[in-house]
Design a protein around this motif. Structure first.
Motif, PDB file in Angstrom:
ATOM      1  N   ASP B 160       0.832  -1.205   0.000  1.00 17.51           N
ATOM      2  CA  ASP B 160       0.000   0.000   0.000  1.00 17.51           C
ATOM      3  C   ASP B 160       0.869   1.259   0.000  1.00 17.51           C
ATOM      4  O   ASP B 160       0.597   2.228  -0.719  1.00 17.51           O
ATOM      5  N   ALA B 161       1.931   1.227   0.806  1.00 16.30           N
ATOM      6  CA  ALA B 161       2.847   2.377   0.868  1.00 16.30           C
ATOM      7  C   ALA B 161       3.524   2.583  -0.485  1.00 16.30           C
ATOM      8  O   ALA B 161       3.700   3.725  -0.943  1.00 16.30           O
ATOM      9  N   LEU B 166       4.544   5.664  -5.278  1.00 10.39           N
ATOM     10  CA  LEU B 166       4.780   5.631  -6.724  1.00 10.39           C
ATOM     11  C   LEU B 166       3.745   6.449  -7.481  1.00 10.39           C
ATOM     12  O   LEU B 166       4.077   7.122  -8.461  1.00 10.39           O
ATOM     13  N   SER B 167       2.484   6.424  -7.044  1.00  9.13           N
ATOM     14  CA  SER B 167       1.493   7.223  -7.771  1.00  9.13           C
ATOM     15  C   SER B 167       1.742   8.714  -7.535  1.00  9.13           C
ATOM     16  O   SER B 167       1.494   9.534  -8.429  1.00  9.13           O
ATOM     17  N   ILE B 185       3.727  -2.507 -10.425  1.00 11.78           N
ATOM     18  CA  ILE B 185       3.194  -3.832 -10.758  1.00 11.78           C
ATOM     19  C   ILE B 185       4.062  -4.932 -10.142  1.00 11.78           C
ATOM     20  O   ILE B 185       3.548  -5.958  -9.670  1.00 11.78           O
ATOM     21  N   ILE B 186       5.363  -4.707 -10.086  1.00 11.05           N
ATOM     22  CA  ILE B 186       6.242  -5.693  -9.433  1.00 11.05           C
ATOM     23  C   ILE B 186       5.885  -5.813  -7.946  1.00 11.05           C
ATOM     24  O   ILE B 186       5.829  -6.911  -7.394  1.00 11.05           O
ATOM     25  N   ALA B 187       5.603  -4.676  -7.320  1.00  9.98           N
ATOM     26  CA  ALA B 187       5.202  -4.713  -5.903  1.00  9.98           C
ATOM     27  C   ALA B 187       3.926  -5.536  -5.721  1.00  9.98           C
ATOM     28  O   ALA B 187       3.796  -6.323  -4.782  1.00  9.98           O
ATOM     29  N   ARG B 188       2.983  -5.364  -6.629  1.00 10.15           N
ATOM     30  CA  ARG B 188       1.740  -6.150  -6.564  1.00 10.15           C
ATOM     31  C   ARG B 188       2.005  -7.626  -6.800  1.00 10.15           C
ATOM     32  O   ARG B 188       1.370  -8.487  -6.192  1.00 10.15           O
ATOM     33  N   ALA B 220      -6.277  -9.824  -1.329  1.00  9.71           N
ATOM     34  CA  ALA B 220      -5.334  -8.816  -1.816  1.00  9.71           C
ATOM     35  C   ALA B 220      -6.010  -7.934  -2.853  1.00  9.71           C
ATOM     36  O   ALA B 220      -6.943  -8.350  -3.523  1.00  9.71           O
ATOM     37  N   GLN B 221      -5.514  -6.718  -2.966  1.00  8.33           N
ATOM     38  CA  GLN B 221      -6.083  -5.787  -3.964  1.00  8.33           C
ATOM     39  C   GLN B 221      -5.527  -6.072  -5.338  1.00  8.33           C
ATOM     40  O   GLN B 221      -4.429  -6.434  -5.507  1.00  8.33           O
TER      41      GLN B 221
END
Lengths: 221, 221
Positions: B160-161, B166-167, B185-188, B220-221
């Motif tokens: 989330d952080a 990044l946004s 996307i890598i974080a997701r 998960a989101q």
């Protein structure tokens, strides 16, 4: 004894179709929420998730009991294993609906702008994949299941196009980043719905033909 | 007969641990590729995927044969079903490594800038979850499996952080959109690795305690 066993298999199949209906409805509602930016529909999706989870557990328990008590072999064993897998995929389709609803809720804080991605169309295609995979399951039709794979390529292509269009928009109009990012993630969530439909189609083929057709294609990004 | 059956269960367990090793290595390599921006490591990850897929099918076939021929009940039945599920989760961990490698390859076309996300640290936490879940599986330790759930919250918070940082960066410096989006996307993808570890932990608990602990947390989101 065998008659009762086959009644139990039919019952298992029926419960799985109820599960499928709930998962499909959750996706439809989440897209309706996206289309209308109606946050009360988001809440509806979030509130329906526990029921999907409960039904997943119930179906798994039915399958487990059948395996333990009836000790099926060959096609009946493959059928029950397919139900267990399809059940897990349907629950994850429900998860994707929740993810989309959360994103739509986030978008509610920003202006409702026109985005270069047709989310309802992508959702329609992904949902059609799920429906076709389930139709193949109902009819035990491996050929019909085959046709799901072609649709998955279309969904992947649409998602790639969405990624390109939205990242270009972000670069050109950084003030639209929140809406664009959320739409980009919703498109990926729908691509994952398509992946679950592909998994279901593979399970139908495994059940009917006894062949394992997994990994015919590259995984989703 | 029973001795042979228990040897087969041990063999199944061993094969699953080989599968786990391959999936973990794929994630490590994809993160090494991210850290060093070494595209030859990306290729290595992509080329190792078919072997993971083959092993998944082999393990499923072993499990299926055991179910059909030995018709196990109670804890043995639950063990074999857990192996089938864990196997699918490990294969999807491998898919995430491929997804990350593809993103790193995309990033290769752009300047290697400092991004406000510690991908290696997030990867370390997600990998630690997988290792702990597998440790719980090896030892049949449901309490150890419980401890994986707490780690999942940490991974979700880090993700989330990362999304927020990044946004914000994209909005402030739109010229950094490609790198930022790929990192996001890598974080997701890593968050999904954590989700698979959670699934594995749940399967261990299901096997050992006979209880179904799924859906204790939000998806998960």
């Amino acid at each position: 004894m065998r008659v009762k066993f086959h009644q139990s298999l039919d019952e298992l199949k029926e419960r799985l179709l109820v599960m499928a209906g709930m998962a499909e409805q959750a996706i439809q509602r989440s897209i309706e929420a996206y289309r209308t930016r109606d946050l009360s529909i988001c809440e509806l999706v979030l509130r329906s998730e526990p029921a999907i989870n409960r039904l997943e557990r119930e179906i798994d328990q039915m399958a487990l009991d059948l395996l333990a008590m009836e000790q099926p072999t060959a096609i009946d064993l493959r059928f029950i294993l397919s139900v267990i897998r399809i059940n897990a995929d349907l629950e994850r389709v429900g998860d994707q609906a929740v993810n989309i609803a959360v994103r739509v809720r986030e978008m509610g804080a920003f202006a409702n702008i026109d985005l270069p991605v047709d989310i309802p169309k992508l959702a329609e295609l992904a949902s059609a994949m799920v429906r076709k995979a389930l139709q193949a399951f109902i009819e035990g039709d491996a050929d019909l299941a085959d046709s799901v794979f072609v649709m998955d390529d279309q969904v992947d292509n649409m998602n790639d196009a969405a990624y390109y269009a939205l990242s270009t928009l972000i670069k050109d109009k950084p003030e639209l980043t929140p809406q664009s990012l959320n739409a980009l993630i919703i498109a990926r969530n729908l691509e994952r719905v398509g992946d679950h439909a592909t998994n279901i189609a593979e399970d139908v083929i495994f059940w009917v033909r006894g062949a394992d057709v997994r990994h015919h294609a590259t995984p989703a990004q």
